[in-house]
Design a protein around this motif. Structure first.
Motif, PDB file in Angstrom:
ATOM      1  N   GLY A 178       0.802  -1.207   0.000  1.00 51.75           N
ATOM      2  CA  GLY A 178       0.000   0.000   0.000  1.00 51.75           C
ATOM      3  C   GLY A 178       0.839   1.262   0.000  1.00 51.75           C
ATOM      4  N   ILE A 179       0.144   2.386   0.028  1.00 52.46           N
ATOM      5  CA  ILE A 179       0.772   3.707  -0.050  1.00 52.46           C
ATOM      6  C   ILE A 179       0.318   4.538   1.144  1.00 52.46           C
ATOM      7  N   ALA A 180       1.265   5.233   1.748  1.00 52.62           N
ATOM      8  CA  ALA A 180       0.971   6.123   2.868  1.00 52.62           C
ATOM      9  C   ALA A 180       1.496   7.522   2.569  1.00 52.62           C
ATOM     10  N   SER A 181       0.945   8.500   3.244  1.00 54.67           N
ATOM     11  CA  SER A 181       1.396   9.886   3.139  1.00 54.67           C
ATOM     12  C   SER A 181       1.132  10.551   4.482  1.00 54.67           C
ATOM     13  N   GLY A 182       1.581  11.781   4.631  1.00 52.39           N
ATOM     14  CA  GLY A 182       1.357  12.434   5.915  1.00 52.39           C
ATOM     15  C   GLY A 182       1.863  13.854   5.972  1.00 52.39           C
ATOM     16  N   ASN A 183       1.524  14.520   7.069  1.00 54.93           N
ATOM     17  CA  ASN A 183       1.977  15.878   7.363  1.00 54.93           C
ATOM     18  C   ASN A 183       2.575  15.888   8.753  1.00 54.93           C
ATOM     19  N   ILE A 184       3.817  16.365   8.852  1.00 52.51           N
ATOM     20  CA  ILE A 184       4.520  16.361  10.134  1.00 52.51           C
ATOM     21  C   ILE A 184       4.999  17.783  10.438  1.00 52.51           C
ATOM     22  N   PRO A 185       4.303  18.536  11.298  1.00 50.07           N
ATOM     23  CA  PRO A 185       4.785  19.852  11.715  1.00 50.07           C
ATOM     24  C   PRO A 185       6.026  19.703  12.603  1.00 50.07           C
ATOM     25  N   VAL A 186       7.100  20.382  12.227  1.00 48.41           N
ATOM     26  CA  VAL A 186       8.385  20.234  12.908  1.00 48.41           C
ATOM     27  C   VAL A 186       8.872  21.599  13.384  1.00 48.41           C
ATOM     28  N   ALA A 187       9.385  21.639  14.599  1.00 45.29           N
ATOM     29  CA  ALA A 187      10.046  22.828  15.135  1.00 45.29           C
ATOM     30  C   ALA A 187      11.403  22.400  15.683  1.00 45.29           C
ATOM     31  N   ILE A 188      12.460  23.132  15.296  1.00 44.59           N
ATOM     32  CA  ILE A 188      13.819  22.802  15.720  1.00 44.59           C
ATOM     33  C   ILE A 188      14.412  23.999  16.441  1.00 44.59           C
ATOM     34  N   GLN A 189      14.917  23.782  17.630  1.00 47.38           N
ATOM     35  CA  GLN A 189      15.584  24.831  18.390  1.00 47.38           C
ATOM     36  C   GLN A 189      16.802  24.228  19.063  1.00 47.38           C
ATOM     37  N   ASP A 190      17.960  24.787  18.720  1.00 45.91           N
ATOM     38  CA  ASP A 190      19.227  24.228  19.183  1.00 45.91           C
ATOM     39  C   ASP A 190      19.288  22.755  18.756  1.00 45.91           C
TER      40      ASP A 190
END
Length: 702
Positions: free
Chosen positions: A279-291
């Motif tokens: 099968g096929i999957a997809s997605g949205n991943i909100p990312v925040a990077i600090q230090d």
């Protein structure tokens, strides 16, 4: 004059190489590098085989520039060629201008290799097939001091590499274009990094691309912005429209979009012989990077219709599937996690994971803490599951079907290592129910007469409630499951059997030479007021063979009689014994099985008036003896042949207080018939009544 020209050419060449090196290393060092060159301080310059190739052209074999203070570096250029011209000016005019005014010089550089090394940062940059253009202005002060001011640089980086400690970036492309004119907006170019490696091992990140406008002040600006970003992670296609880095807060925020993830190509699932996923999957991943901290908040993973995980037999036939999209398009939602990079980016020691939580298949999944040691490539963590719904998700294949009104909860302690993954002391439980139906297929090659079975192709249903599982898995694939089921009801047609408090241990993959063999140990279940059990079974799922001993204890005789629908016989007491059983495909046999009464009891045969009226005197005598028979000994010998024929030999000793003053009575009954269902249903044939009547007739004949 010749000396002046050569000196000027050398200065221009030096300016070009130092400026290129300084721009590559750090744009804000340009002015300092130029000043250092102008004063000829703290630099070591080695030029191998320099020479003027033509008017406005200079060639050399090798050029090495070394700076030892401030920001030490070594810049090497091999097989280089430099061309220059002064726009709109002749050579004489250019020489005159350089002493009285500012002279603009355009240079182009070609080289087979450029290498920059910054030892204090453990950074090395390499590029081949260099073609760069530089514009500078040359001027001289009233005191005779020379000044070189860069105006613009174009440098199309192609297939370059950058090493920072153990971090290696390969196949770097970028159309570098810099200008010192603050009124001009720097052009946007596409940055590409083909592959990433750490400590010599390829990372699962490939083909990173992004659009960015570089300028000399980028490292001192408030924000750095990348647009139209994309990359491959494992086999995942990921992208984000914009990434912004705030220099003041040292924070980066973006939403990573995963596209067209082929589940069967993911690591650990890409077995060509037995696909573990499709099968096929997809997605949205909100990312925040600090230090060094990466935060994921409210991420979502979706599955296209038909996406599933697959569990197959050793032959590759699907046995069960988990449908990832049937319950809802979002396989995982509300996913949150905190990832901490431990150690410098170029030489990471470990990756720590904490506060992982999310919704999966209608339930909750969480991981409190985890740490992946990059040097040992190991990690320990505990996966907590809460109310993971199996309804409409788990599908059985082959001869089995089922419905699951159950939700699983528990904990799975997992260890990752280079050898694979393992689970130690995992615990899962469910208070719901499961209905599993087995519909055996008719085997045309079966040698046995199908009439012996009668209902062999009738579906058998199993209803399970109150399940608890203990799970162990080794890195080699050995799987052990301790199971406990509060209630298991087996139905075949109108016949129903109930097992209570069923427990045992299932083993899969323990025989590496024959993975088709499964084991069942310490099986025990409550049945008919007593219990049945098996100490050890090795079952070959490929050849369908097994040998084991079925132990019976405390089974009420009356319940065995009732199972047959016998209304004329009532008993007290219970039996215990052992049935040695051999299974070979569709056939099985019992050799020298034995059951004995555990205590004294009674057998009451209630003959009808019609039977008494039709009976001879001797048969009436037998009926009278069995009307209230108190047995002191009950023994049963059982043999079942592979062809289905069976022999049940009963020995009864006892008395009837109201028959002939309670004198001792011995009865021997032989019941010959097909008892193939004895193992499957633990029942006794309805021919018991007939055997009693026949025995009475034999006595009458005597």
């Amino acid at each position: 004059m010749k000396w002046l020209i050569r000196t000027l050419l050398a200065l221009l060449l030096l300016l070009c190489t130092v400026a290129a090196g300084a721009w590559i290393a750090s744009p804000w060092l340009i002015q300092r590098a130029v000043s250092d060159v102008a004063r000829s301080s703290n630099l070591t310059i080695d030029i191998d085989s320099p020479g003027i190739e033509s008017t406005g052209a200079l060639g050399f074999k090798n050029l090495t520039i070394t700076q030892t203070n401030n920001t030490p570096y070594t810049l090497k250029i091999e097989r280089g060629h430099i061309h220059w011209h002064t726009p709109g000016r002749s050579l004489v005019s250019a020489i005159s201008t350089i002493f009285n005014d500012t002279l603009k010089v355009d240079l182009s550089i070609e080289a087979s290799l450029i290498a920059l090394h910054l030892p204090h940062q453990d950074l090395t940059y390499n590029d081949s097939s260099i073609q760069s253009n530089v514009s500078v202005r040359v001027s001289r002060s009233a005191k005779g001091q020379w000044f070189l001011s860069p105006e613009a640089l174009t440098y199309p980086i192609q297939q370059a590499s950058l090493r920072k400690s153990t971090l290696q970036l390969e196949q770097i492309d970028y159309p570098l274009s810099l200008t010192m004119d603050t009124n001009r907006q720097p052009p946007t170019g596409q940055l590409r990094i083909g592959s990433v490696a750490s400590s010599g091992s390829k990372a699962p990140i490939r083909n990173f691309t992004a659009s960015i406008a570089l300028n000399p002040d980028i490292l001192s600006s408030g924000k750095i912005t990348l647009t139209d970003c994309s990359l491959d992670i494992f086999e995942w296609k990921a992208s984000t429209p914009i990434i912004t880095y705030d220099r003041e807060t040292k924070k980066t925020a973006f939403t990573l979009e995963l596209q067209q993830i082929a589940l069967e190509e993911l690591p650990g699932l890409n077995d060509p012989k037995k696909p573990l996923a499709k099968g096929i999957a997809s997605g949205n991943i909100p990312v925040a990077i600090q230090d060094s901290v990466i935060s994921i908040h409210n991420a979502t993973i979706r599955s296209q219709p038909g996406s599933r995980f697959i569990y197959s037999s050793s032959e590759g036939d699907p046995l069960a599937e988990i449908n990832l999209s049937r319950r809802a398009p979002e396989t995982i939602s509300h996913l949150n996690a905190t990832i901490t990079l431990q150690g410098p980016l170029a030489s990471l020691e470990a990756i720590a994971l904490s506060d992982v939580s999310g919704t999966i298949l209608g339930g909750k999944i969480s991981i409190a803490t985890a740490r992946y040691d990059l040097s040992q490539k190991k990690s320990h963590f505990n996966v907590s599951l809460q109310n993971i719904a199996l309804r409409h998700v788990l599908e059985l294949k082959g001869d089995f079907s089922g419905s699951f009104n159950a939700a699983m909860s528990g904990n799975l302690p997992v260890e990752l290592s280079p050898e694979g993954f393992s689970i130690t002391n995992g615990r899962l439980s469910s208070a719901g129910t499961a209905d599993i139906t087995h519909t055996p297929k008719h085997d045309p090659q079966q040698a046995m007469d199908p009439e012996l079975f009668g209902t062999q192709n009738i579906a058998v249903n199993y209803n399970l409630s109150g399940m608890r599982l203990g799970i162990e898995r080794t890195t080699s694939g050995e799987f052990t499951m301790d199971f406990a089921i509060d209630k298991l009801v087996r139905r075949k047609g109108t016949d129903a059997k109930t097992l209570l408090n069923t427990e045992g241990t299932l083993g899969i993959g323990k025989d590496q030479k024959n993975p088709a063999i499964i084991s069942i140990d310490n099986f025990k279940a409550g049945f008919l007021g007593g219990s049945i059990g098996v100490e050890h079974i090795l079952y070959d799922m490929k050849d369908h063979r097994a040998d084991f001993i079925l132990a019976i204890e405390g089974i009420r005789i009356q319940d065995l009689i009732t199972l047959q629908g016998l209304t004329k016989v009532s008993t007290t007491g219970s039996v215990a014994g052992n049935l040695p059983i051999s299974i070979d495909g569709p056939l099985f046999e019992v050799r020298q099985g034995a059951m004995n009464a555990e205590q004294n009891g009674t057998i009451i045969y209630s003959a009808s008036e019609e039977e008494l009226l039709a009976a001879h005197q001797s048969l009436k005598t037998t009926y009278a003896a069995l009307s209230d028979f108190h047995y002191t000994e009950l023994k049963a010998a059982i043999n079942i042949e592979p062809d289905g024929s069976s022999l049940l030999q009963l020995q009864l000793k006892g008395y009837n207080p109201a028959f002939q003053n309670g004198r001792p009575v011995h009865l021997n009954l032989n019941v010959e018939q097909n008892l193939l269902d004895l193992l499957r249903s633990l029942t006794i044939s309805t021919n018991v009544e007939q055997a009693i009547s026949e025995k009475a007739l034999q006595r009458q004949a005597q």
